[in-house]
Design a protein around this motif. Sequence first.
Motif, short mmCIF file in Angstrom:
data_model
loop_
_atom_site.label_atom_id
_atom_site.label_comp_id
_atom_site.label_asym_id
_atom_site.label_seq_id
_atom_site.Cartn_x
_atom_site.Cartn_y
_atom_site.Cartn_z
N ALA A 6 0.50 -1.00 -0.17
CA ALA A 6 0.19 -0.12 0.04
C ALA A 6 0.92 0.86 0.04
O ALA A 6 0.34 2.06 -0.37
N ASP A 48 -1.46 -5.84 7.44
CA ASP A 48 -2.63 -5.64 6.21
C ASP A 48 -3.03 -4.41 6.20
O ASP A 48 -2.93 -3.44 6.69
N GLU A 49 -3.55 -4.01 5.97
CA GLU A 49 -3.69 -2.16 5.11
C GLU A 49 -4.38 -1.75 5.94
O GLU A 49 -5.48 -2.44 5.63
N PRO A 50 -4.72 -0.64 6.71
CA PRO A 50 -6.03 0.12 7.36
C PRO A 50 -7.24 0.15 6.74
O PRO A 50 -6.13 0.83 5.42
N PRO A 51 -7.65 0.03 6.74
CA PRO A 51 -9.15 0.60 5.97
C PRO A 51 -8.78 2.44 5.72
O PRO A 51 -9.19 3.01 4.52
N SER A 52 -8.39 2.70 6.41
CA SER A 52 -8.48 5.02 6.44
C SER A 52 -7.58 4.92 5.83
O SER A 52 -7.59 6.40 5.54
N ASP A 54 -6.87 4.75 2.89
CA ASP A 54 -6.88 5.43 1.36
C ASP A 54 -7.36 7.29 0.92
O ASP A 54 -6.74 7.66 0.41
#
Length: 273
Positions: A6, A48-52, A54
């Motif tokens: 990411a 894992d990439e955190p949802p915030s 982006d």
Amino acid sequence: MTVADAIRQAAERLSATSDTARLDAELLMAHALGVSRSRMLVTLMREDEPPSFDGLVARRIAREPVAYITGLQEFLGLQFLVTPDTLIPRGDSETIVEAALEVAPDARRVLDMGTGTGALLLAVLHELPEASGVGIDASAAATEIAQENGERLGLAERAQFLTRSWLDAGWSEGLGQFDLILCNPPYVEEDASLDPDVRNYEPASALFAGAEGLDDYRVIIPQLGKLIIAGGAAVLEIGANQAAQVSAIAHDSGFAIELRRDLADRPRALILR
């Protein structure tokens, strides 16, 4: 997608609008993860990439400064809270602190005019444990942030922040005199070409100072003599092309002047005695 992937993709997206795309992506990811950048780089790159994340990248692509997104900016190794009510402390301004410590290593009372986040004053007090100081700013919101930074850095007992404007009559009443005065005033010309990161986000009242960028120097410098004790000094930040004009204003007010340059060898600070 992993954190590492990411960050790599975000840096590619940011490269069109930022000269520090990889660093920006790393700082935004660390903020999204709620950890320091160093910890992230060492231990969390496979997570894992955190949802915030982006959404944070989208804000930076829109040219919002990273410091306003994360709410933090490092200055001389200290972390400062920042908001859109304050200018973002910059590495160029470290020249002011270095010059101040050089010319007034034994200062006991320090005044910071236009304190913003409190970065200049608090950095000097951090290095001078026997000193105390006052920071003033025309913005009440800025002085609140500066006070909070003083508390975060353990310097609140030695730093007082007041909402005052040097454009108002009687603004200096009750302040007394100081061994050392610091000032990073507005000094940008009204029609100057600025990056969108600055012009669209940082407070205009802390940037612009008339057609030549000299309006505030003309107000401040003649008032410094009554605020500096005998043998004291003031250190003023200047624009890279303003050394001659600001020196002339200081000379007319009876000051001896020394110039200091920043790391890019640009004129950055004037020492007035």
